[in-house]
Design an enzyme around this catalytic site. Structure first.
Site, mmCIF file in Angstrom:
data_model
loop_
_atom_site.group_PDB
_atom_site.id
_atom_site.type_symbol
_atom_site.label_atom_id
_atom_site.label_comp_id
_atom_site.label_asym_id
_atom_site.label_seq_id
_atom_site.Cartn_x
_atom_site.Cartn_y
_atom_site.Cartn_z
ATOM 1 N N LYS A 10 0.831 -1.226 0.000
ATOM 2 C CA LYS A 10 0.000 0.000 0.000
ATOM 3 C C LYS A 10 0.857 1.264 0.000
ATOM 4 O O LYS A 10 0.671 2.156 -0.824
ATOM 5 C CB LYS A 10 -0.906 0.013 1.247
ATOM 6 N N ASN A 11 1.789 1.347 0.932
ATOM 7 C CA ASN A 11 2.501 2.614 1.103
ATOM 8 C C ASN A 11 3.517 2.874 -0.014
ATOM 9 O O ASN A 11 3.964 4.010 -0.182
ATOM 10 C CB ASN A 11 3.125 2.693 2.497
ATOM 11 N N CYS A 105 -5.267 8.297 9.077
ATOM 12 C CA CYS A 105 -5.791 7.637 10.268
ATOM 13 C C CYS A 105 -5.603 8.554 11.470
ATOM 14 O O CYS A 105 -4.563 9.210 11.612
ATOM 15 C CB CYS A 105 -5.059 6.318 10.504
ATOM 16 N N ARG A 110 0.481 14.138 13.673
ATOM 17 C CA ARG A 110 0.961 13.985 12.303
ATOM 18 C C ARG A 110 1.242 15.321 11.581
ATOM 19 O O ARG A 110 0.657 15.625 10.539
ATOM 20 C CB ARG A 110 -0.008 13.116 11.487
ATOM 21 N N ASP A 294 2.899 0.111 12.487
ATOM 22 C CA ASP A 294 1.694 -0.400 11.827
ATOM 23 C C ASP A 294 1.336 -1.811 12.287
ATOM 24 O O ASP A 294 0.214 -2.269 12.038
ATOM 25 C CB ASP A 294 1.876 -0.404 10.297
ATOM 26 N N ARG A 386 -9.509 -0.087 3.007
ATOM 27 C CA ARG A 386 -8.653 0.972 2.450
ATOM 28 C C ARG A 386 -7.201 0.530 2.398
ATOM 29 O O ARG A 386 -6.423 1.067 1.616
ATOM 30 C CB ARG A 386 -8.794 2.300 3.197
HETATM 31 N N1 EPU Z 1 6.453 13.802 11.787
HETATM 32 C C1 EPU Z 1 6.700 15.101 12.138
HETATM 33 N N2 EPU Z 1 6.838 16.029 11.135
HETATM 34 C C2 EPU Z 1 6.730 15.698 9.830
HETATM 35 C C3 EPU Z 1 6.472 14.368 9.475
HETATM 36 C C4 EPU Z 1 6.333 13.433 10.479
HETATM 37 O O1 EPU Z 1 6.811 15.441 13.319
HETATM 38 O O2 EPU Z 1 6.852 16.601 8.981
HETATM 39 C C5 EPU Z 1 6.315 12.777 12.837
HETATM 40 C C6 EPU Z 1 4.953 12.113 12.871
HETATM 41 O O3 EPU Z 1 4.013 12.848 13.619
HETATM 42 C C7 EPU Z 1 5.272 10.773 13.487
HETATM 43 C C8 EPU Z 1 6.675 10.483 12.953
HETATM 44 O O4 EPU Z 1 7.202 11.720 12.531
HETATM 45 O O5 EPU Z 1 5.337 10.890 14.883
HETATM 46 C C9 EPU Z 1 6.732 9.515 11.801
HETATM 47 O O6 EPU Z 1 5.818 9.925 10.789
HETATM 48 P P1 EPU Z 1 6.015 9.573 9.252
HETATM 49 O O7 EPU Z 1 6.105 10.846 8.498
HETATM 50 O O8 EPU Z 1 7.114 8.585 9.128
HETATM 51 O O9 EPU Z 1 4.641 8.856 8.924
HETATM 52 P P2 EPU Z 1 3.682 9.120 7.686
HETATM 53 O O10 EPU Z 1 4.493 9.384 6.471
HETATM 54 O O11 EPU Z 1 2.622 10.067 8.087
HETATM 55 C C10 EPU Z 1 3.740 6.634 6.942
HETATM 56 C C11 EPU Z 1 2.701 5.603 6.605
HETATM 57 C C12 EPU Z 1 2.014 5.154 7.885
HETATM 58 C C13 EPU Z 1 3.065 4.590 8.840
HETATM 59 C C14 EPU Z 1 4.163 5.635 9.090
HETATM 60 C C15 EPU Z 1 5.307 5.129 9.950
HETATM 61 C C16 EPU Z 1 2.010 6.214 4.383
HETATM 62 C C17 EPU Z 1 0.966 6.769 3.495
HETATM 63 N N3 EPU Z 1 1.731 6.186 5.676
HETATM 64 O O12 EPU Z 1 3.011 7.696 7.548
HETATM 65 O O13 EPU Z 1 1.115 4.133 7.506
HETATM 66 O O14 EPU Z 1 2.455 4.268 10.063
HETATM 67 O O15 EPU Z 1 4.708 6.069 7.830
HETATM 68 O O16 EPU Z 1 5.900 4.016 9.375
HETATM 69 O O17 EPU Z 1 3.054 5.771 3.920
HETATM 70 C C18 EPU Z 1 -0.727 2.738 7.793
HETATM 71 O O18 EPU Z 1 -0.338 2.146 6.780
HETATM 72 O O19 EPU Z 1 -1.635 2.303 8.551
HETATM 73 C C19 EPU Z 1 -0.076 3.979 8.161
HETATM 74 C C20 EPU Z 1 -0.580 4.837 9.043
#
Ligand code: EPU
Length: 415
Positions: A10-11, A105, A110, A294, A386
């Protein structure tokens, strides 16, 4: 012994589909998972003027040659996390982007400050206005050095997408190393970009023109694999998981083995055998190659019936414990103290009516339902759809008994 096959990640898919905007050529993408997030992304590319032609159950030809707008403002995108990947890709292609603020989610704050910091360092001006992020780089993006404060998956992906069309060399330090980050880099290199170091802390992208179409196969989903491994352990099962990448599963395999579950690794498959009640284990979520956040939720469900007391420390998303309130309704003994959950293993769970709050919470409740005595009625099942490709059918093929029923209180989905 049952057998099941893993679908595309998915990601990775939700990053690769927006990445097709970086080329006017045709991208043939295989192993695309049949999930709602991907259907929304496909619909978005078509709404923008691109074409997505289905060439098989999990294959599409994507062509974004006719996309002439930089505005990704369709309301459905506001419910999806990965909408922000259009920002990096659109900025590269048009020098401007307007993207509705991402949803995702409900698992914590985030923020996207790291994305914005990186894009600004590359010469973009970014403002938030009426629920959208508006970014402009009238003179184009230029390569620079960016140090991420957090190894964020989203920021790493977005800045890679932007770096591909920037002038010169973009170097991103403290990158996320997740398998889907590497898969995106491989896709980008396949369309002619120069992305080096993905999977390490430092990614270097040399901006290039004239990117072209390609044939690309998305990697298997790490989290779907882990969910099925945990389901096997939860049901004292013996299953072979095909089309998997065992190397991506080290943290999960080792944790399951610590709990007394047998995990055998092949080249592209895993066999998971659980003959007895798993032992307790402590889990600390961390970025790859650590234990994935996850899978914390399904793992918590599994540990609720393990022998002894487990400590779960959620280090990535502060609010990723909502499933616990529901698993407790099924008889689990779990207390929460900040970002730590104390799971005292009980002898068994009992089926109950429960409600999923997000995608992986739903996977946790399915795991709990598989273990529970009697029937579990889970509402908000749309969360599963999803992000998991026909999870109910896959589990049923392994011996589960899952049926879909209409319930009156399905709440509006939040992606
Ligand atoms: N963070 C910040 N600032 C930023 C970006 C992130 O503080 O600008 C923080 C977030 O709040 C969090 C941490 O950094 O505490 C990690 O967040 P990350 O950016 O890595 O997560 P994401 O990109 O929002 C993706 C996946 C998530 C998965 C996370 C962690 C996608 C679309 N989503 O989210 O997937 O949990 O990486 O591996 O790729 C899921 O599949 O259920 C899901 C939520």
């Amino acid at each position: 012994m049952g057998e099941v096959s893993i679908s595309g990640a998915k990601n990775a898919a939700v990053a690769i589909l927006p990445a097709t905007l970086l080329t006017e050529g045709v991208c043939k993408i295989d192993n695309l998972p049949d999930i709602e997030d991907v259907r929304i992304m496909r619909m978005m590319i078509q709404t923008l003027g691109g074409s997505v032609e289905e060439t098989g159950r999990d294959s599409v030809n994507v062509c974004t040659k006719d996309v002439h707008t930089h505005e990704v403002t369709h309301p459905v995108m506001a419910r999806m996390r990965a909408s922000y990947y259009f920002m990096g890709a659109m900025l590269g292609r048009f020098g401007k982007a307007e993207v509705v603020l991402p949803g995702g989610c409900a698992i914590g704050q985030r923020p996207i400050d790291q994305h914005i910091k990186g894009l600004c360092a590359m010469g973009a001006s970014v403002v938030t206005d009426h629920g959208s992020i508006k970014a402009t780089a009238p003179n184009g993006l230029f390569g620079t050095e960016i140090f991420l404060d957090i190894a964020s998956v989203g920021a790493t992906v977005n800045l890679m997408l932007a770096g591909v069309s920037a002038r010169g060399l973009t170097t991103i330090f403290n990158c996320a190393k997740e398998p889907h980050v590497v898969d995106l880099a491989n896709f980008l290199n396949c369309i002619g970009a120069s992305v080096k170091g993905a999977g390490t802390d430092v990614i270097r992208i040399r901006g290039r023109e004239g990117l072209h179409g390609c044939n690309y196969t998305i990697i298997p989903d790490q989290i779907e694999t882990g969910t099925l491994m945990i389901a096997a352990a939860a049901t004292r099962g013996d299953i072979v998981i095909r089309n998997a990448i065992p190397a991506h599963m080290e943290a999960v395999s080792n944790k399951l083995m610590e709990m007394g579950v047998h995990v055998e690794e092949g080249i592209d498959h895993l066999r998971v055998t659980a003959l007895k009640r798993p032992r307790c284990a402590n889990i600390k979520t961390s970025p790859y190659p650590g234990f994935p956040t996850d899978l914390q939720q399904p793992m918590t469900a599994l540990l609720s019936t393990a022998e002894g007391t487990s400590l779960i420390t959620e280090n990535i998303f502060e609010e990723r414990f909502k499933h616990i309130y529901e698993v407790r309704r099924m008889g689990a003994d779990i207390s929460i103290d900040g970002h730590i959950a104390v799971v005292k293993g009980v002898d068994g769970l009992t089926g109950a009516a429960v409600k999923a709050s997000d995608l992986r919470a739903a996977a946790a409740l399915v795991t709990a339902g598989l273990m529970a005595d009697g029937e579990t009625l889970m509402s908000n099942v749309k969360y599963i759809d999803r992000g998991y490709d026909h999870l109910d059918e896959k589990l049923n093929s392994l011996g589960a008994d899952i049926t879909r029923v209409e319930t009156p209180d399905e709440e509006e989905m939040s992606y």
